[in-house]
Design a protein around this motif. Structure first.
Motif, PDB file in Angstrom:
ATOM      1  N   LEU A 201       0.912  -1.066  -0.147  1.00 36.72           N
ATOM      2  CA  LEU A 201       0.160  -0.081  -0.030  1.00 36.72           C
ATOM      3  C   LEU A 201       0.656   1.202   0.165  1.00 36.72           C
ATOM      4  O   LEU A 201       0.877   2.401  -0.760  1.00 36.72           O
ATOM      5  CB  LEU A 201      -0.920  -0.116   1.069  1.00 36.72           C
ATOM      6  N   SER A 202       2.117   1.687   0.622  1.00 35.29           N
ATOM      7  CA  SER A 202       2.995   2.360   0.976  1.00 35.29           C
ATOM      8  C   SER A 202       2.905   1.943  -0.559  1.00 35.29           C
ATOM      9  O   SER A 202       3.239   3.827  -1.050  1.00 35.29           O
ATOM     10  CB  SER A 202       4.068   2.267   1.916  1.00 35.29           C
ATOM     11  N   ASN A 203       3.873   1.519  -0.944  1.00 29.58           N
ATOM     12  CA  ASN A 203       4.742   1.775  -2.445  1.00 29.58           C
ATOM     13  C   ASN A 203       3.874   2.284  -3.157  1.00 29.58           C
ATOM     14  O   ASN A 203       4.387   3.019  -4.223  1.00 29.58           O
ATOM     15  CB  ASN A 203       5.391   0.638  -2.585  1.00 29.58           C
ATOM     16  N   LYS A 204       2.548   1.870  -3.169  1.00 29.77           N
ATOM     17  CA  LYS A 204       1.636   2.302  -3.818  1.00 29.77           C
ATOM     18  C   LYS A 204       1.182   3.807  -3.974  1.00 29.77           C
ATOM     19  O   LYS A 204       1.625   4.516  -4.537  1.00 29.77           O
ATOM     20  CB  LYS A 204       0.051   1.079  -4.174  1.00 29.77           C
ATOM     21  N   ASN A 205       1.393   3.992  -2.959  1.00 30.33           N
ATOM     22  CA  ASN A 205       1.115   5.680  -2.264  1.00 30.33           C
ATOM     23  C   ASN A 205       2.036   6.153  -3.135  1.00 30.33           C
ATOM     24  O   ASN A 205       1.728   7.779  -3.493  1.00 30.33           O
ATOM     25  CB  ASN A 205       0.984   5.992  -1.341  1.00 30.33           C
ATOM     26  N   ALA A 206       3.595   6.160  -3.120  1.00 30.69           N
ATOM     27  CA  ALA A 206       4.384   6.695  -2.951  1.00 30.69           C
ATOM     28  C   ALA A 206       4.302   6.847  -4.941  1.00 30.69           C
ATOM     29  O   ALA A 206       4.997   8.053  -5.309  1.00 30.69           O
ATOM     30  CB  ALA A 206       5.680   6.017  -2.972  1.00 30.69           C
ATOM     31  N   ILE A 207       4.086   5.824  -5.950  1.00 28.81           N
ATOM     32  CA  ILE A 207       3.655   5.868  -7.069  1.00 28.81           C
ATOM     33  C   ILE A 207       2.952   7.494  -7.407  1.00 28.81           C
ATOM     34  O   ILE A 207       2.840   7.685  -8.387  1.00 28.81           O
ATOM     35  CB  ILE A 207       3.246   4.438  -7.623  1.00 28.81           C
ATOM     36  N   ASN A 208       1.376   6.912  -6.706  1.00 30.09           N
ATOM     37  CA  ASN A 208       0.455   7.724  -7.367  1.00 30.09           C
ATOM     38  C   ASN A 208       1.338   8.809  -6.692  1.00 30.09           C
ATOM     39  O   ASN A 208       0.590   9.643  -7.756  1.00 30.09           O
ATOM     40  CB  ASN A 208      -0.879   7.710  -6.358  1.00 30.09           C
ATOM     41  N   LEU A 209       1.749   9.679  -5.812  1.00 32.78           N
ATOM     42  CA  LEU A 209       2.532  10.246  -5.345  1.00 32.78           C
ATOM     43  C   LEU A 209       3.168  11.292  -6.582  1.00 32.78           C
ATOM     44  O   LEU A 209       4.306  11.822  -6.260  1.00 32.78           O
ATOM     45  CB  LEU A 209       2.758  10.815  -4.005  1.00 32.78           C
ATOM     46  N   LYS A 210       4.338  10.366  -7.325  1.00 33.82           N
ATOM     47  CA  LYS A 210       5.277   9.905  -7.942  1.00 33.82           C
ATOM     48  C   LYS A 210       6.654  10.776  -6.804  1.00 33.82           C
ATOM     49  O   LYS A 210       7.333  11.632  -8.356  1.00 33.82           O
ATOM     50  CB  LYS A 210       5.082  10.991  -9.236  1.00 33.82           C
ATOM     51  N   LEU A 211       7.091  10.190  -6.509  1.00 31.75           N
ATOM     52  CA  LEU A 211       7.570  10.580  -5.620  1.00 31.75           C
ATOM     53  C   LEU A 211       9.102   8.961  -5.585  1.00 31.75           C
ATOM     54  O   LEU A 211       8.566   7.675  -5.513  1.00 31.75           O
ATOM     55  CB  LEU A 211       7.322  10.348  -3.910  1.00 31.75           C
TER      56      LEU A 211
END
Length: 276
Positions: A148-158
């Protein structure tokens, strides 16, 4: 079909036992019809169809049972970032944003940061978004949370943050960090706040700790010095009544420049120390 302004009134009546029913109603409706709260205010004479009314009523039942809005729509806002969450993670608290503020004051260019117990990744993501020159590794012992947290990073383009599966420091051997952050379980299992209706929906094992809520805090302080560069900093969030004990552990394990900070409600919340 019913006008939005009239339907909002009905929603507020149904949510009359929930704190701030007006705001709750607007947030729920906004998520269902996929329009901003500002749009709802301007176009409140528009009508809402039966299909959406049915969806709203289902959500209202869950909200009246105490389920947090963040779990109803699987997202929350933290540090102005929209972050996806699931019931396997704790809902990021506004009070934790003070930790972001304090850490940003200590960050130097190209620092390497370790975030222990990331949950949705909100803390790491906020820091990574504020400073693109730093590198952050966040760990958690639940694989679904890491996904989940890696998906959030991808969504935020970080691209300067990575989340890995680890039981605290277990995957690290000789790695060192400039800053370690611990947002670990610190609630005493007998704490009366666990009777809070909304908390029953959150993962209890991510909140409670043995030894009056201090077991994980003591462990992190004891072990962190083996993973910090000299002059590195350890930041910990803790309960409002734990400051003195946390400071004692910092001193016991040879940290210096120990300081505590209050949260936005002026309660003891953050303690940091430097490994010299």
């Amino acid at each position: 079909m019913i006008k939005i302004k009239n339907f909002l009134k009905k929603m507020c009546i149904k949510l009359k036992y929930i704190k701030n029913p007006i705001l709750n109603s607007k947030i729920i409706l906004s998520n269902i019809i996929k329009k901003s709260i500002n749009w709802i205010k301007i176009f409140n004479k528009n009508k809402i169809n039966k299909k959406k009314i049915k969806k709203v009523n289902k959500i209202l039942k869950r909200r009246n049972n105490g389920e947090p809005i963040e779990y109803l729509f699987y997202n929350c806002e933290f540090w102005s970032l929209l972050i996806k969450i699931y019931p396997i993670t704790i809902i990021p608290r506004k009070d934790t944003e003070i930790l972001v503020e304090i850490i940003l004051r200590k960050i130097c260019c190209k620092d390497i940061i370790l975030d222990l117990g990331v949950g949705s990744g909100s803390l790491s993501l906020s820091l990574a978004n504020e400073n693109k020159n730093i590198k952050i590794i966040g760990v958690d012992n639940i694989k679904k949370i890491i996904k989940l947290s890696n998906k959030n990073a991808i969504n935020l383009k970080l691209k300067n943050v990575l989340f890995l599966h680890s039981n605290w420091f277990s995957i690290f051997k000789k790695e060192k960090f400039n800053i370690i952050i611990g947002n670990v379980p610190y609630i005493n299992i007998y704490d009366y706040n666990l009777n809070n209706l909304s908390l029953k929906f959150e993962p209890i094992n991510s909140m409670i700790s043995k030894n009056k809520g201090l077991k994980e805090i003591k462990y992190i302080i004891k072990k962190s010095k083996f993973y910090l560069y000299k002059n590195g900093w350890l930041f910990l969030e803790h309960g409002f009544n734990q400051k003195l004990k946390v400071k004692y552990f910092f001193k016991k394990y040879n940290f210096l420049n120990i300081k505590s900070y209050n949260d936005y409600n002026k309660k003891n919340r953050i303690t940091l120390g430097q490994y010299i």
